[in-house]
Design a protein around this motif. Structure first.
Motif, PDB file in Angstrom:
ATOM      1  N   LYS A 241      67.626  55.581 101.655  1.00 16.84           N
ATOM      2  CA  LYS A 241      67.662  54.138 101.912  1.00 16.84           C
ATOM      3  C   LYS A 241      66.763  53.382 100.932  1.00 16.84           C
ATOM      4  O   LYS A 241      67.114  52.309 100.454  1.00 16.84           O
ATOM      5  CB  LYS A 241      67.219  53.840 103.346  1.00 16.84           C
ATOM      6  N   ALA A 242      65.616  53.975 100.628  1.00 15.29           N
ATOM      7  CA  ALA A 242      64.678  53.344  99.681  1.00 15.29           C
ATOM      8  C   ALA A 242      65.336  53.242  98.311  1.00 15.29           C
ATOM      9  O   ALA A 242      65.224  52.217  97.626  1.00 15.29           O
ATOM     10  CB  ALA A 242      63.380  54.140  99.595  1.00 15.29           C
ATOM     11  N   ALA A 243      66.033  54.304  97.932  1.00 18.26           N
ATOM     12  CA  ALA A 243      66.685  54.328  96.623  1.00 18.26           C
ATOM     13  C   ALA A 243      67.722  53.212  96.519  1.00 18.26           C
ATOM     14  O   ALA A 243      67.900  52.604  95.471  1.00 18.26           O
ATOM     15  CB  ALA A 243      67.339  55.687  96.384  1.00 18.26           C
ATOM     16  N   ARG A 244      68.380  52.932  97.662  1.00 19.17           N
ATOM     17  CA  ARG A 244      69.405  51.884  97.649  1.00 19.17           C
ATOM     18  C   ARG A 244      68.794  50.510  97.363  1.00 19.17           C
ATOM     19  O   ARG A 244      69.432  49.662  96.747  1.00 19.17           O
ATOM     20  CB  ARG A 244      70.137  51.873  98.998  1.00 19.17           C
ATOM     21  N   THR A 245      67.544  50.280  97.805  1.00 14.80           N
ATOM     22  CA  THR A 245      66.932  48.962  97.562  1.00 14.80           C
ATOM     23  C   THR A 245      66.681  48.724  96.077  1.00 14.80           C
ATOM     24  O   THR A 245      66.649  47.595  95.629  1.00 14.80           O
ATOM     25  CB  THR A 245      65.583  48.792  98.304  1.00 14.80           C
ATOM     26  N   SER A 246      66.458  49.801  95.334  1.00 11.06           N
ATOM     27  CA  SER A 246      66.146  49.604  93.914  1.00 11.06           C
ATOM     28  C   SER A 246      67.284  50.089  93.007  1.00 11.06           C
ATOM     29  O   SER A 246      67.182  50.012  91.787  1.00 11.06           O
ATOM     30  CB  SER A 246      64.843  50.332  93.552  1.00 11.06           C
ATOM     31  N   GLY A 247      68.367  50.593  93.634  1.00 17.83           N
ATOM     32  CA  GLY A 247      69.517  51.036  92.854  1.00 17.83           C
ATOM     33  C   GLY A 247      69.242  52.271  92.010  1.00 17.83           C
ATOM     34  O   GLY A 247      69.929  52.533  91.036  1.00 17.83           O
ATOM     35  N   GLU A 248      68.202  53.038  92.406  1.00 17.63           N
ATOM     36  CA  GLU A 248      67.888  54.256  91.644  1.00 17.63           C
ATOM     37  C   GLU A 248      68.322  55.481  92.431  1.00 17.63           C
ATOM     38  O   GLU A 248      68.744  55.381  93.578  1.00 17.63           O
ATOM     39  CB  GLU A 248      66.375  54.350  91.401  1.00 17.63           C
ATOM     40  N   ARG A 249      68.185  56.641  91.812  1.00 17.59           N
ATOM     41  CA  ARG A 249      68.334  57.917  92.512  1.00 17.59           C
ATOM     42  C   ARG A 249      67.053  58.674  92.268  1.00 17.59           C
ATOM     43  O   ARG A 249      66.630  58.811  91.130  1.00 17.59           O
ATOM     44  CB  ARG A 249      69.489  58.703  91.883  1.00 17.59           C
ATOM     45  N   PHE A 250      66.417  59.132  93.320  1.00 19.82           N
ATOM     46  CA  PHE A 250      65.133  59.812  93.119  1.00 19.82           C
ATOM     47  C   PHE A 250      65.264  61.328  93.168  1.00 19.82           C
ATOM     48  O   PHE A 250      64.671  62.021  92.368  1.00 19.82           O
ATOM     49  CB  PHE A 250      64.107  59.337  94.152  1.00 19.82           C
ATOM     50  N   ASP A 251      66.019  61.844  94.139  1.00 17.65           N
ATOM     51  CA  ASP A 251      66.087  63.289  94.362  1.00 17.65           C
ATOM     52  C   ASP A 251      64.714  63.926  94.262  1.00 17.65           C
ATOM     53  O   ASP A 251      64.524  64.912  93.556  1.00 17.65           O
ATOM     54  CB  ASP A 251      67.044  63.958  93.355  1.00 17.65           C
ATOM     55  N   MET A 252      63.768  63.329  94.937  1.00 16.93           N
ATOM     56  CA  MET A 252      62.378  63.789  94.844  1.00 16.93           C
ATOM     57  C   MET A 252      61.986  64.529  96.120  1.00 16.93           C
ATOM     58  O   MET A 252      61.774  63.916  97.167  1.00 16.93           O
ATOM     59  CB  MET A 252      61.457  62.568  94.638  1.00 16.93           C
ATOM     60  N   PRO A 253      61.891  65.864  96.046  1.00 21.21           N
ATOM     61  CA  PRO A 253      61.446  66.599  97.233  1.00 21.21           C
ATOM     62  C   PRO A 253      60.007  66.214  97.569  1.00 21.21           C
ATOM     63  O   PRO A 253      59.212  65.947  96.660  1.00 21.21           O
ATOM     64  CB  PRO A 253      61.510  68.061  96.802  1.00 21.21           C
ATOM     65  N   VAL A 254      59.712  66.158  98.862  1.00 24.00           N
ATOM     66  CA  VAL A 254      58.362  65.796  99.290  1.00 24.00           C
ATOM     67  C   VAL A 254      57.830  66.900 100.200  1.00 24.00           C
ATOM     68  O   VAL A 254      58.454  67.217 101.212  1.00 24.00           O
ATOM     69  CB  VAL A 254      58.359  64.452 100.055  1.00 24.00           C
ATOM     70  N   LEU A 255      56.725  67.506  99.812  1.00 27.06           N
ATOM     71  CA  LEU A 255      56.137  68.582 100.610  1.00 27.06           C
ATOM     72  C   LEU A 255      54.914  68.095 101.367  1.00 27.06           C
ATOM     73  O   LEU A 255      54.172  67.239 100.879  1.00 27.06           O
ATOM     74  CB  LEU A 255      55.699  69.744  99.705  1.00 27.06           C
ATOM     75  N   HIS A 256      54.720  68.634 102.564  1.00 28.91           N
ATOM     76  CA  HIS A 256      53.435  68.469 103.229  1.00 28.91           C
ATOM     77  C   HIS A 256      52.444  69.347 102.462  1.00 28.91           C
ATOM     78  O   HIS A 256      52.832  70.414 101.951  1.00 28.91           O
ATOM     79  CB  HIS A 256      53.514  68.968 104.669  1.00 28.91           C
ATOM     80  N   VAL A 257      51.184  68.940 102.392  1.00 30.17           N
ATOM     81  CA  VAL A 257      50.178  69.737 101.684  1.00 30.17           C
ATOM     82  C   VAL A 257      50.193  71.188 102.177  1.00 30.17           C
ATOM     83  O   VAL A 257      50.135  72.132 101.388  1.00 30.17           O
ATOM     84  CB  VAL A 257      48.771  69.094 101.831  1.00 30.17           C
ATOM     85  N   SER A 258      50.326  71.368 103.509  1.00 27.89           N
ATOM     86  CA  SER A 258      50.344  72.729 104.072  1.00 27.89           C
ATOM     87  C   SER A 258      51.501  73.552 103.507  1.00 27.89           C
ATOM     88  O   SER A 258      51.371  74.753 103.284  1.00 27.89           O
ATOM     89  CB  SER A 258      50.487  72.687 105.595  1.00 27.89           C
ATOM     90  N   GLN A 259      52.645  72.894 103.283  1.00 22.21           N
ATOM     91  CA  GLN A 259      53.811  73.617 102.732  1.00 22.21           C
ATOM     92  C   GLN A 259      53.577  74.012 101.279  1.00 22.21           C
ATOM     93  O   GLN A 259      53.974  75.102 100.849  1.00 22.21           O
ATOM     94  CB  GLN A 259      55.066  72.741 102.822  1.00 22.21           C
ATOM     95  N   LEU A 260      52.944  73.110 100.513  1.00 23.28           N
ATOM     96  CA  LEU A 260      52.667  73.413  99.112  1.00 23.28           C
ATOM     97  C   LEU A 260      51.757  74.646  99.014  1.00 23.28           C
ATOM     98  O   LEU A 260      52.006  75.562  98.226  1.00 23.28           O
ATOM     99  CB  LEU A 260      51.992  72.204  98.433  1.00 23.28           C
ATOM    100  N   VAL A 261      50.729  74.667  99.859  1.00 21.17           N
ATOM    101  CA  VAL A 261      49.818  75.812  99.893  1.00 21.17           C
ATOM    102  C   VAL A 261      50.579  77.065 100.311  1.00 21.17           C
ATOM    103  O   VAL A 261      50.445  78.130  99.698  1.00 21.17           O
ATOM    104  CB  VAL A 261      48.625  75.547 100.848  1.00 21.17           C
ATOM    105  N   GLY A 262      51.420  76.925 101.333  1.00 20.49           N
ATOM    106  CA  GLY A 262      52.206  78.051 101.833  1.00 20.49           C
ATOM    107  C   GLY A 262      53.118  78.636 100.761  1.00 20.49           C
ATOM    108  O   GLY A 262      53.234  79.864 100.632  1.00 20.49           O
TER     109      GLY A 262
END
Lengths: 296, 183
Positions: A241-262
């Motif tokens: 939905k955020a991407a639609r406001t700016s007409g971009e495509r992000f495809d940006m995965p977002v990790l919780h810090v705990s997941q990154l460590v894991g």
């Protein structure tokens, strides 16, 4: 290491993957998490606004549970960290504590002060420390370009300044380096995600998220890491939905810090709840499995 | 936004706000605009102007401020609180304003969300995310979410539709009542 564990409401509901990942990482590091099944919500600012003393009393009640075990309180959410550490600081004032204990007495509880409230990021960097983290990083992040997304509340929490400079924090970047990744520099890493206006002014939240995601992508981040499940909801679940406001495509995965460590610890991605994200984390996992990072 | 002329209807409104939780330092504001300059909401919507809110409070524009839906657009990022050179805690001043609006039973999406949230804590001890979201947005708001709820459901990401209250929820309710009964 033992902590009274306060996952907060969201890590037990829509962001259950954060709770799962935190438990998996804690187990790996032999950190004992003592559950507080009877702890109530931190108030998240809403209760503080409608009934400040109720919010303070509920948080005093939670702190008294940690005190009963002689433990510090561990959070995994920026907002929980802000309001619980704020309450802990207010309750260091004997007058305030007496007044709130007057209310708590009706539940047979009492808080004497002194409990420290720590976010998992701080525990990893200070109590666990870089040496132990490095030793556990069986699958280092291979120069993966990671953008930090701190969220306001972790940086604005009382006591945060003792840990980092709220205007120029370094914690997540340090963690990324320790785990073998490459921190990406971009200014929106300390920006607001907009979560707290998501239900009332979704338009604003989406534009805030879009600005952060857009800049991170432009600066070459392949993934973002956040210490707050509320930031995660906006950046991950609302990303399309955020991407639609700016007409971009992000495809940006977002990790919780705990997941990154894991991930760096080589813990099974399924156990870390990576399948529960709306933006696929597969490209990141594949990048790490292939053992080569496509440099931007 | 072009503001139509409003008349001060309560010269002592500032005292009322100063007495509400968070409003204490209101009088020391020097209108330097640091709060507004550091506000991420103002950057996107100039109707949300923290410095002007403080000016309007001090001018005694009680109804104008309390009925302004913009008071609920604060993202609670606390940038203004961190940067204010006079320790006015502008974000907390707005919190005091919202506290008064809630106390008076004001309506609107912002007030509704805050009430729904507090009710959920009272009923369950914790937030019932699905119910809070539904009650805050209403059916129309939920429909405007388009495919998001379905996509969340498919990922196992949706908040649970049924959640049990914590076992000791009676304690939580006792504390709510205790505060309501205290003078």
């Amino acid at each position: 290491m033992r902590y009274a564990y306060f996952p907060g409401c969201v890590a037990l509901d829509s962001c259950r993957e954060l709770d799962a990942a935190t438990r998996a990482v804690a187990q790996e590091l032999e950190i004992e998490l003592v559950d507080l099944p009877e702890a109530a919500c931190c108030g998240a600012g809403n209760l503080q606004e409608s009934s400040p003393d109720t919010a303070l009393a509920l948080n005093a009640r939670t702190l008294s549970m940690a005190q009963a075990g002689g433990l510090d309180l561990l959070t995994v959410c920026g907002t929980c960290q802000l309001y619980l550490s704020g309450a802990a600081r207010q309750l260091e004032d004997p007058g305030t504590r007496d007044r709130i204990n007057g209310l708590l007495a009706r539940t047979g509880r009492r808080y004497d002060g002194g409990v420290r409230v720590k976010h998992f990021l701080q525990v990893l960097l200070q109590d666990v420390g870089p040496r132990k983290l490095t030793a556990h990083a069986r699958r280092p992040l291979l120069d993966l370009p990671v953008g930090a997304f701190y969220g306001c509340h972790l940086l604005r929490a009382p006591g945060a300044t003792a840990f980092e400079d709220p205007e120029d924090p370094k914690g997540i970047e340090r963690l990324v380096e320790i785990l073998g990744g490459r921190p990406v520099a971009y200014s929106h890493r300390t920006a607001c995600c907009g979560f707290h206006v998501l239900t009332t002014r979704e338009d604003l939240a989406l534009r805030m998220a879009a600005e952060g995601l857009g800049e991170a992508k432009g600066q070459g981040a392949h993934v973002l890491a956040t210490p707050c499940p509320l930031c995660h909801l906006v950046l991950d679940a609302y990303q399309r939905k955020a991407a639609r406001t700016s007409g971009e495509r992000f495809d940006m995965p977002v990790l919780h810090v705990s997941q990154l460590v894991g991930l760096a610890f080589g813990i099974d991605p399924v156990r870390l709840g990576l399948k529960r994200h709306l933006v696929s984390v597969k490209p990141v996992v594949r990048e790490l499995e292939d053992g080569e990072v496509v440099k931007a | 936004m072009v503001r139509t002329a409003v008349r001060p209807d309560s010269p002592t409104f500032w005292k009322e706000v100063a007495a509400a939780p968070g409003g204490a330092a209101l009088a020391t504001c020097i209108q330097c605009n640091t709060c507004t300059s550091s506000c991420p909401v103002e950057a996107l919507d100039t109707d949300f102007n923290v410095r002007q809110f403080i000016a309007r409070i001090r001018l005694g524009l009680r109804e104008d401020v309390l009925s302004d839906e913009a008071i609920w657009a604060c993202a609670r990022c606390y940038a203004c609180v961190a940067h204010c050179p006079k320790d006015v805690r502008p974000g907390d001043v707005l919190e005091a304003v919202r506290h008064i609006a809630l106390r008076e039973g004001r309506s609107g999406p912002g007030a509704r969300h805050t009430r729904v949230f507090a009710d959920s804590v009272r009923r369950n001890g914790r937030i019932h995310e699905a119910r809070v979201t539904f009650a805050s947005l209403g059916l129309r708001g939920l429909l405007r979410q388009g495919s998001l709820p379905v996509r969340m459901l498919l990922r196992g990401k949706a908040p649970a539709l049924r959640r049990h209250p914590i076992k000791s929820v009676a304690e939580v309710q006792t504390l709510f009542r205790a505060v309501e009964e205290s003078p």
